[in-house]
Structure formats: C-alpha cells, structure tokens
Motif scaffolding. Structure first.
Motif, short mmCIF file in Angstrom:
data_model
loop_
_atom_site.label_atom_id
_atom_site.label_comp_id
_atom_site.label_asym_id
_atom_site.label_seq_id
_atom_site.Cartn_x
_atom_site.Cartn_y
_atom_site.Cartn_z
N UNK A 160 10.08 -6.78 17.33
CA UNK A 160 11.16 -7.08 16.43
C UNK A 160 11.80 -5.67 16.13
N UNK A 161 11.11 -4.45 15.87
CA UNK A 161 11.79 -3.11 15.49
C UNK A 161 12.42 -2.74 16.57
N UNK A 162 12.26 -2.81 18.07
CA UNK A 162 13.02 -2.67 19.12
C UNK A 162 14.36 -3.62 19.05
N UNK A 216 18.07 -2.34 18.46
CA UNK A 216 18.90 -2.47 19.73
C UNK A 216 20.39 -3.18 19.34
N UNK A 217 20.21 -4.20 18.56
CA UNK A 217 21.22 -4.87 18.22
C UNK A 217 22.20 -4.29 17.15
N UNK A 241 12.71 -7.27 27.34
CA UNK A 241 11.74 -7.83 26.43
C UNK A 241 10.05 -7.47 26.68
N UNK A 242 9.89 -6.55 27.86
CA UNK A 242 8.64 -6.24 27.95
C UNK A 242 8.61 -4.92 28.71
N UNK A 266 17.60 1.18 24.73
CA UNK A 266 17.03 2.44 24.37
C UNK A 266 17.26 2.99 23.22
N UNK A 267 16.86 4.05 22.55
CA UNK A 267 16.77 4.52 20.98
C UNK A 267 17.93 5.66 21.17
#
Length: 267
Positions: free
Chosen positions: A17-19, A23-24, A59-60, A133-134
């Motif tokens: 969820x956090x990622x 990303x969104x 997603x993985x 990626x953040x």
C-alpha cells in the motif's frame, strides 16, 4: 486515484500500500491530463492513466529487480555516450589546439541530451520510474541516508532524474548560457611574467599563463614551496584576483602577453 490505489492493493497485497500510494502520487504530480478539447496535448486522460498504472506497477521484488537492472544498464549507456558526444562537440573550445571559430562556439553550445527528459516523459518511461521508485527530499537523504543500502541510494538517484519536468527548449537555453560563460572564462587568462611590482620586478617565469580563477588558486598553493619569493608571489596573485573580482582589471591585460601590469597600482 483512491479507487485505483485500492484496486492495486487488492491485487498486490496490503504490504504494497505505501509504495502504491507513493508511486501514484509521484505520477500524478507530473502527469498532464488531456482536458476537454486538448486531446493528444497531454499524457492522456484518466482512463489512459489508470491503464498505464495497471500495466507498469512492479508489484513484487522480482519485477522491481528486473526493472531496476534494466534501467541501470540503459542509463549508464545513455549517459556515457551523451557525455562522449558532448565532449567531442566541445573539443575545439575546451582544448588549446587552435583558433576557435564561430561554428565551434555553436557546437559547444549544443546539448545532445537536451531532449532526453522530454522524450522520456513523452514515451512514459519517466512515469514507469516515478511509479516504482521513490522521490526523496534533501532532508530525507540527510536524515536517513547513512542507513540506506547501496541499492536504496541507486533507486533514489534513478527517480531523481525525473524530479523535474523541464522542457527541452529550457535545457538548450541552459546549455547556451553555460557555453557563453565557459567561453568567457576560457579567455580570462593572465600572463604572469608581465605582472610586476612597483620596481618593475618580475616574480614569475616567462610564458606562464594562468586561467582565472582555478589556475591562479592552484599557483597560490604551489608557491608555498618557494621559500624565497613565495609570499610575494601569493600577494601579487591576491591582488590580481581582487582586481578580477571587483572588475577593476584593465581589459588590456586580459590574455595579453604584450602588456606589463602592476596589480597594486593598476597601471
């Protein structure tokens, strides 16, 4: 975006969820939606955005590793070759190998990578990276960076490439301004043999030409080894640099091996 987030969480698990949310948010920040009457002028409408996210969210760990590895390879190649091309375009301007013609200045002002960011946003590769990626702030890197792994730093650097969406025209204008400044500096040489004191004494050897400011700076360091005249040389260079900074240096002594000059009296 909330519904899309829930859809992705349902598919990939609560642990993502956090990622997913990050990303969104990163994609939404730079995505230019087509509005009424503007079809084709942006990155796509809400339907296009949702489809893009579904297709490109990694997603993985296996999918993220594959994406990271591919980006690491292609950007190393892209950056390296663009650097090589830019170096070759600036060759005549950067090296002391002969006269610089007007077309050499045009070559030096060209940035072969000016359109890369624009292109990668247009074909949405930039959004693939932003989705997965953040983006990090300076404060975050200072606070947490010491505990990051090499991979975390690499991911942060990868995303940082697209922390701004700068039009190609602006990048080209920046390259032109940089080239103009570099050309100005490249011609700002001081012929030190012609720098004299009040008695007309020459402290420096013939044909010594120093570029402002780093050659002058390095000469100050080198003169610490001169027990006899080192201090006098350093003081002379200090006055030269002072004249440059205050722009009271005579035009006639800049890159001119024919004129003697006392930087103290400025004559």
């Amino acid at each position: 975006m909330a519904a899309l987030e829930q859809e992705l969480v349902a598919k990939h698990g609560e642990g993502e969820r956090a990622r997913i949310a990050r990303g969104l948010a990163q994609v939404a920040k730079f995505w230019r939606q087509d509005g009424s009457g503007s079809a084709g002028k942006g990155d796509g409408d809400a339907v296009v955005l949702a489809s893009f996210v579904r297709d490109n969210y990694a997603g993985d760990a296996v999918a993220r590793d594959a994406l990271f590895s591919r980006m690491e390879f292609v950007f190393e190649s892209l950056d390296g070759h663009l650097h090589e091309i830019g170096r070759d375009f600036r060759r005549q301007s950067d090296l002391d190998i002969g006269p610089i013609q007007s077309f050499d200045e045009t070559l030096a002002a060209y940035d072969p990578g000016a359109h890369v960011s624009d292109d990668l946003f247009a074909n949405k590769l930039a959004f693939v990276i932003l989705l997965n990626f953040p983006l990090t702030s300076l404060d975050e890197r200072l606070e947490k960076g010491e505990t990051w792994t090499r991979r975390q730093w690499a991911e942060a650097r990868l995303a940082e490439r697209f922390s701004k969406r700068i039009p190609a025209a602006v990048n080209l204008a920046n390259a032109q301004a940089y080239s103009d400044a570099a050309r100005y500096i490249a011609g700002y040489n001081i012929w030190m043999y012609h720098v004299v004191d009040s008695n007309g004494t020459r402290l420096f050897p013939p044909k010594l030409r120093l570029l402002s400011h780093w050659n002058l700076r390095d000469q100050i360091k080198a003169d610490y080894t001169d027990a006899k005249d080192g201090l006098a040389k350093q003081r002379a260079i200090m006055k030269v640099m002072e004249r440059i900074v205050t722009q009271t240096i005579p035009d006639s002594v800049v890159d001119n091996p024919q004129v003697d000059w006392n930087p103290v009296t400025n004559e």
